[in-house]
Design an enzyme around this catalytic site. Structure first.
Site, PDB file in Angstrom:
ATOM      1  N   HIS A  59       0.857  -1.192   0.000  1.00  0.00           N
ATOM      2  CA  HIS A  59       0.000   0.000   0.000  1.00  0.00           C
ATOM      3  C   HIS A  59       0.893   1.242   0.000  1.00  0.00           C
ATOM      4  O   HIS A  59       1.210   1.794   1.044  1.00  0.00           O
ATOM      5  CB  HIS A  59      -0.949  -0.005   1.206  1.00  0.00           C
ATOM      6  CG  HIS A  59      -1.962  -1.100   1.129  1.00  0.00           C
ATOM      7  ND1 HIS A  59      -3.220  -0.911   0.601  1.00  0.00           N
ATOM      8  CD2 HIS A  59      -1.891  -2.403   1.467  1.00  0.00           C
ATOM      9  CE1 HIS A  59      -3.884  -2.061   0.638  1.00  0.00           C
ATOM     10  NE2 HIS A  59      -3.095  -2.984   1.155  1.00  0.00           N
ATOM     11  N   HIS A 210      -8.181  -8.094  -2.238  1.00  0.00           N
ATOM     12  CA  HIS A 210      -8.127  -8.419  -0.821  1.00  0.00           C
ATOM     13  C   HIS A 210      -9.290  -9.389  -0.601  1.00  0.00           C
ATOM     14  O   HIS A 210     -10.448  -9.003  -0.800  1.00  0.00           O
ATOM     15  CB  HIS A 210      -8.338  -7.173   0.032  1.00  0.00           C
ATOM     16  CG  HIS A 210      -7.140  -6.273   0.106  1.00  0.00           C
ATOM     17  ND1 HIS A 210      -6.637  -5.633  -0.985  1.00  0.00           N
ATOM     18  CD2 HIS A 210      -6.347  -5.933   1.158  1.00  0.00           C
ATOM     19  CE1 HIS A 210      -5.569  -4.917  -0.606  1.00  0.00           C
ATOM     20  NE2 HIS A 210      -5.372  -5.089   0.677  1.00  0.00           N
TER      21      HIS A 210
HETATM   22 ZN   LIG Z   1      -3.417  -5.009   1.647  1.00  0.00          ZN
END
Ligand SMILES: [Zn+2]
Length: 431
Positions: A59, A210
């Site tokens: 991220h 995810h």
């Molecule tokens: Zn992640």
């Protein structure tokens, strides 16, 4: 005549004393005792030369934001998501790029040259997407960055989540993301998987979701993801990230699920550091470990790649951009301590990750770009044990980072004056 010869190196497959000849930015020879000259000779005696590390799950828009606008007090995943929601309206493109560039410097110094980053598309302003697209251009000379359109607040759950994700893809984001376990209902999660796989098929893009990042054994979106992958002919182009609910599922169900994943050629991307830190938080004792079934997935022939996921952000205050730290944790959490296990774990942060990202020209083979790392360790097992100094990092035949070896000097009567921490103290190869 070569530009560089790396002399007497050990390779990940166990070969020792090998020379690598580099010319025109490519690896042009790999053999013992190269009978040739070079502009520069790098002595790699007793040192491992590896292809660069590859992080398949990160991220970059959140990295190094630790403490902004406050710390995560509980340390939980859900407070992390809430905290990111507080920070998001204040984000500027400049600050995002500056933090990400600082992280990329760190990554390069550790031999990490390929990163897939999820980019939050929840805020319709898409400042994150603009910043990461610009970053991708800036770092292209030294890091290959892949961007995933990631609807952090839910594809359906967030207002404008559907439109924002589409716009991010229109702007040039490379991969379709998702977060089905965070939609309002299981049915909503399944619908999001169906819709996102359809978008990927229509646009010819890969998918990386995810998926089931929860301890709930009934969170089974990976099953839908595998089925939709086959339905749309996306085999090999789809990744399920995290998959932590598989840790808690019953074995009978998993005995059906894993073959479905294999059939769909799903890439499984656990994130050992974050999974062991964030899962099992509602348990007392015994406490679940929360990492997916790495050994069982590998045994089924599924490509398993490990991500770093977070470094100093709302979810994880630790981390250093070192994929060997990720592998080191994986050895422990997956209980993969046999010699062959450890070699397999090293693959999960190098070749398997490269496969998950669909990288071309990756690996120590003649004809490939001379992208490699020289480590102060003798082999891959020692590298996982030591997380050693990256002595040199090469990108297309050019040394782009160097670190001095870690050598301790001793003042002890009758003992050596110096210890090289990269030399195996048993005197025997680790495999
Ligand atoms: Zn992640």
């Amino acid at each position: 005549m070569f530009d560089i010869i790396i002399k007497n190196a050990n390779l990940p497959d166990g070969r020792r004393g090998i020379d690598l000849g580099i010319a025109g930015g490519k690896i042009v020879a790999i053999e013992k005792s190269l009978p040739a000259e070079a502009v520069e000779i790098i002595d790699a005696t007793n040192r491992l030369v590896s292809p660069p590390f590859v992080d398949p799950h990160f991220h970059m828009d959140a990295t190094l934001s630790l403490g902004l606008p406050r710390m995560n007090v509980s340390g939980t995943l859900l407070e992390g998501i809430a905290l990111w929601g507080e920070l998001r309206p204040t984000l500027t493109k400049e600050a995002l790029i500056e933090r990400a560039l600082a992280y990329c410097d760190l990554a390069v110094s550790q031999g990490l040259l390929h990163i897939r980053t999820h980019v939050d598309t929840s805020d319709p302003k898409l400042v994150t997407v603009e910043a990461m697209l610009e970053l991708k251009e800036k770092v292209a000379p030294y890091i290959d960055l892949q961007l995933v359109a990631f609807p952090q607040d839910g594809y359906y759950r967030a207002e404008d989540g559907v439109k924002s994700l589409e716009r991010a893809l229109d702007m040039g984001v490379d991969v379709v993301g998702g977060i089905p376990h965070f939609e309002r209902t299981m049915a909503g999660g399944a619908r999001s998987v169906e819709a996102l796989c359809r978008i990927a098929a229509e646009r010819g893009l890969p998918v990386d979701m995810h998926c089931d990042e929860t301890d709930d054994p009934m969170s089974r979106h990976i099953e839908t993801l595998a089925a939709e992958t086959v339905r749309h002919g996306l085999q090999g182009r789809v990744a399920g990230s995290h998959l932590t609910s598989m840790h808690s599922m019953d074995n009978y169900y998993v005995s059906k699920l894993i073959p479905l994943m294999a059939e769909a050629k799903i890439n499984a991307i656990p994130n050992p550091l974050i999974n062991i830190m964030l899962q099992g938080r509602h348990d007392t004792f015994p406490k679940r470990r929360g990492m997916t079934r790495v050994r069982e997935l590998l045994e089924a022939g599924i490509n398993v790649a490990f991500g770093h996921d977070c470094v100093m952000d709302p979810w994880y205050s630790m981390g250093s951009g070192d994929m060997l730290e990720v592998g080191h944790m994986a050895v422990h959490v997956a209980q993969m301590s046999g010699v062959e296990d450890k070699k397999a774990i090293f693959d999960c942060i190098t070749v398997n990750s490269a496969k998950a990202l669909g990288l071309e020209g990756y690996g120590l083979e003649t004809g490939n770009p001379a992208n490699l790392v020289i480590l102060q360790a003798e082999d891959v097992v020692e590298a996982l044990r030591l997380k050693p100094t990256r002595l040199a990092v090469l990108r297309e035949g050019r040394v782009i980072a160097k670190t001095a070896p870690k050598l301790a000097s001793l003042s002890l009567p009758g003992r050596p004056a110096e210890i090289d921490s990269g030399i195996n103290p048993t005197g025997r190869p680790a495999f």
